[in-house]
Design an enzyme around this catalytic site. Structure first.
Site, PDB file in Angstrom:
ATOM      1  N   TRP A 298      60.159  65.109 -16.566  1.00 24.16           N
ATOM      2  CA  TRP A 298      60.071  63.897 -15.725  1.00 24.16           C
ATOM      3  C   TRP A 298      60.077  64.313 -14.248  1.00 24.16           C
ATOM      4  O   TRP A 298      60.815  65.208 -13.855  1.00 24.16           O
ATOM      5  CB  TRP A 298      61.270  62.974 -15.975  1.00 24.16           C
ATOM      6  CG  TRP A 298      61.015  61.917 -17.017  1.00 24.16           C
ATOM      7  CD1 TRP A 298      60.759  62.126 -18.330  1.00 24.16           C
ATOM      8  CD2 TRP A 298      60.996  60.498 -16.811  1.00 24.16           C
ATOM      9  NE1 TRP A 298      60.595  60.929 -18.974  1.00 24.16           N
ATOM     10  CE2 TRP A 298      60.732  59.908 -18.066  1.00 24.16           C
ATOM     11  CE3 TRP A 298      61.181  59.665 -15.701  1.00 24.16           C
ATOM     12  CZ2 TRP A 298      60.650  58.525 -18.247  1.00 24.16           C
ATOM     13  CZ3 TRP A 298      61.115  58.293 -15.884  1.00 24.16           C
ATOM     14  CH2 TRP A 298      60.849  57.732 -17.136  1.00 24.16           C
TER      15      TRP A 298
ATOM     16  N   GLU B 244      67.477  64.961 -22.822  1.00 27.32           N
ATOM     17  CA  GLU B 244      67.342  65.995 -23.857  1.00 27.32           C
ATOM     18  C   GLU B 244      68.020  67.323 -23.473  1.00 27.32           C
ATOM     19  O   GLU B 244      68.160  68.223 -24.313  1.00 27.32           O
ATOM     20  CB  GLU B 244      65.853  66.270 -24.143  1.00 27.32           C
ATOM     21  CG  GLU B 244      65.153  65.269 -25.038  1.00 27.32           C
ATOM     22  CD  GLU B 244      64.999  63.884 -24.426  1.00 27.32           C
ATOM     23  OE1 GLU B 244      65.443  62.913 -25.054  1.00 27.32           O
ATOM     24  OE2 GLU B 244      64.456  63.753 -23.310  1.00 27.32           O
TER      25      GLU B 244
ATOM     26  N   LEU C 122      66.632  63.165 -11.882  1.00 23.93           N
ATOM     27  CA  LEU C 122      66.830  61.749 -12.191  1.00 23.93           C
ATOM     28  C   LEU C 122      66.712  60.953 -10.900  1.00 23.93           C
ATOM     29  O   LEU C 122      67.378  61.272  -9.906  1.00 23.93           O
ATOM     30  CB  LEU C 122      68.217  61.542 -12.803  1.00 23.93           C
ATOM     31  CG  LEU C 122      68.370  62.061 -14.232  1.00 23.93           C
ATOM     32  CD1 LEU C 122      69.841  62.245 -14.583  1.00 23.93           C
ATOM     33  CD2 LEU C 122      67.708  61.116 -15.225  1.00 23.93           C
TER      34      LEU C 122
ATOM     35  N   THR D 148      66.871  50.137 -13.566  1.00 23.18           N
ATOM     36  CA  THR D 148      67.681  49.944 -14.767  1.00 23.18           C
ATOM     37  C   THR D 148      68.970  50.762 -14.648  1.00 23.18           C
ATOM     38  O   THR D 148      69.133  51.546 -13.720  1.00 23.18           O
ATOM     39  CB  THR D 148      66.945  50.431 -16.039  1.00 23.18           C
ATOM     40  OG1 THR D 148      66.875  51.849 -15.984  1.00 23.18           O
ATOM     41  CG2 THR D 148      65.562  49.849 -16.123  1.00 23.18           C
TER      42      THR D 148
ATOM     43  N   HIS E  49      69.679  53.090 -16.612  1.00 21.53           N
ATOM     44  CA  HIS E  49      69.460  54.399 -17.218  1.00 21.53           C
ATOM     45  C   HIS E  49      69.977  55.527 -16.341  1.00 21.53           C
ATOM     46  O   HIS E  49      70.533  56.496 -16.812  1.00 21.53           O
ATOM     47  CB  HIS E  49      67.962  54.617 -17.476  1.00 21.53           C
ATOM     48  CG  HIS E  49      67.562  54.231 -18.852  1.00 21.53           C
ATOM     49  ND1 HIS E  49      67.338  52.927 -19.210  1.00 21.53           N
ATOM     50  CD2 HIS E  49      67.339  54.977 -19.955  1.00 21.53           C
ATOM     51  CE1 HIS E  49      67.008  52.883 -20.487  1.00 21.53           C
ATOM     52  NE2 HIS E  49      66.989  54.112 -20.958  1.00 21.53           N
TER      53      HIS E  49
HETATM   54  N1  RBF Z   1      64.247  61.417 -17.487  1.00 23.52           N
HETATM   55  C1  RBF Z   1      64.368  62.180 -16.379  1.00 23.52           C
HETATM   56  O1  RBF Z   1      64.451  63.409 -16.477  1.00 23.52           O
HETATM   57  N2  RBF Z   1      64.399  61.593 -15.125  1.00 23.52           N
HETATM   58  C2  RBF Z   1      64.339  60.247 -14.945  1.00 23.52           C
HETATM   59  O2  RBF Z   1      64.357  59.791 -13.787  1.00 23.52           O
HETATM   60  C3  RBF Z   1      64.258  59.424 -16.098  1.00 23.52           C
HETATM   61  N3  RBF Z   1      64.256  58.073 -15.976  1.00 23.52           N
HETATM   62  C4  RBF Z   1      64.176  57.308 -17.097  1.00 23.52           C
HETATM   63  C5  RBF Z   1      64.169  55.905 -16.989  1.00 23.52           C
HETATM   64  C6  RBF Z   1      64.065  55.115 -18.124  1.00 23.52           C
HETATM   65  C7  RBF Z   1      64.061  53.627 -17.974  1.00 23.52           C
HETATM   66  C8  RBF Z   1      63.961  55.721 -19.408  1.00 23.52           C
HETATM   67  C9  RBF Z   1      63.832  54.897 -20.659  1.00 23.52           C
HETATM   68  C10 RBF Z   1      63.963  57.094 -19.527  1.00 23.52           C
HETATM   69  C11 RBF Z   1      64.066  57.900 -18.394  1.00 23.52           C
HETATM   70  N4  RBF Z   1      64.052  59.302 -18.506  1.00 23.52           N
HETATM   71  C12 RBF Z   1      64.180  60.071 -17.376  1.00 23.52           C
HETATM   72  C13 RBF Z   1      63.784  59.962 -19.801  1.00 23.52           C
HETATM   73  C14 RBF Z   1      65.034  60.320 -20.593  1.00 23.52           C
HETATM   74  O3  RBF Z   1      65.720  61.388 -19.965  1.00 23.52           O
HETATM   75  C15 RBF Z   1      64.649  60.743 -22.035  1.00 23.52           C
HETATM   76  O4  RBF Z   1      63.691  61.771 -21.984  1.00 23.52           O
HETATM   77  C16 RBF Z   1      64.087  59.606 -22.860  1.00 23.52           C
HETATM   78  O5  RBF Z   1      64.919  58.474 -22.804  1.00 23.52           O
HETATM   79  C17 RBF Z   1      63.910  60.035 -24.346  1.00 23.52           C
HETATM   80  O6  RBF Z   1      65.148  60.435 -24.901  1.00 23.52           O
END
Ligand code: RBF
Length: 168
Positions: free
Chosen positions: A28, A64, A88, A93, A95
């Site tokens: 991400w 993960e 992140l 949200t 999250h």
């Molecule tokens: N993963 C990241 O590494 N950075 C993020 O900023 C991030 N934001 C997310 C926001 C939302 C609303 C969701 C649903 C997932 C996000 N994820 C992000 C992914 C998360 O770490 C993970 O890969 C997934 O939720 C699958 O388990």
């Protein structure tokens, strides 16, 4: 001039030529991740870690990282330290808060289980600009803004921690 941010200079000269270091990163926010991973590799090499002794793996997102870091170690138990990298960015949200907190705590306690240092490469940022500033990237609207690639510090920290506490 002394650096305000980052670890600054190391406390002694380190030779990482006998070390094996893992890097595991979440995909991400890829542009920022790429810069952090490159920074970590740059400093590992600067401290003599051999290219063939830098193992790299990726996972979909930061959530993960704890599980994958553990499995990465189980599959490569000769690693002397692992750098876990994720970015992140706060969205609309909850999250952000949940994942930041959970991943931080899990990575911290995982060190006790696998018994090698895990270098905390998780940026938890309020904005994308903040993440760019912390990964050494230029801001599109403010090209003169000072940035610092924390990935470089993570590379140095991995070598220091591995030599001081694992490989000696
Ligand atoms: N993963 C990241 O590494 N950075 C993020 O900023 C991030 N934001 C997310 C926001 C939302 C609303 C969701 C649903 C997932 C996000 N994820 C992000 C992914 C998360 O770490 C993970 O890969 C997934 O939720 C699958 O388990």
């Amino acid at each position: 001039m002394a650096e305000i941010k980052g670890i600054g200079g190391l406390d002694q000269a380190y030779d990482g030529s006998n070390l094996k270091i893992g890097i595991i990163y979440a995909r991400w926010n890829k542009e920022i991740i790429d810069s952090l991973v490159s920074g970590a590799i740059k400093n590992l090499k600067k401290l003599n870690v051999k290219k063939e002794n830098i193992l790299i793996e990726s996972v979909p997102g930061s959530f993960e990282l704890p599980f994958a870091t553990k499995k990465f170690f189980n599959n490569n138990s000769d690693l002397n330290a692992i750098i876990s990298i994720g970015v992140l960015i706060k969205g609309s949200t909850m999250h952000f808060e949940y994942i930041s907190n959970a991943v931080t705590l899990e990575l911290m306690s995982l060190q006790k289980i696998i018994d090698i240092p895990i270098i905390f490469g998780l940026l938890t940022c309020l904005t994308e600009d903040q993440a760019k500033i912390r990964s050494g990237l230029v801001l599109p609207n403010d090209k003169n803004h000072a940035t610092h690639n924390h990935g470089e510090d993570w590379g140095s920290a991995a070598v220091e921690m591995a030599i001081k506490f694992i490989y000696n």
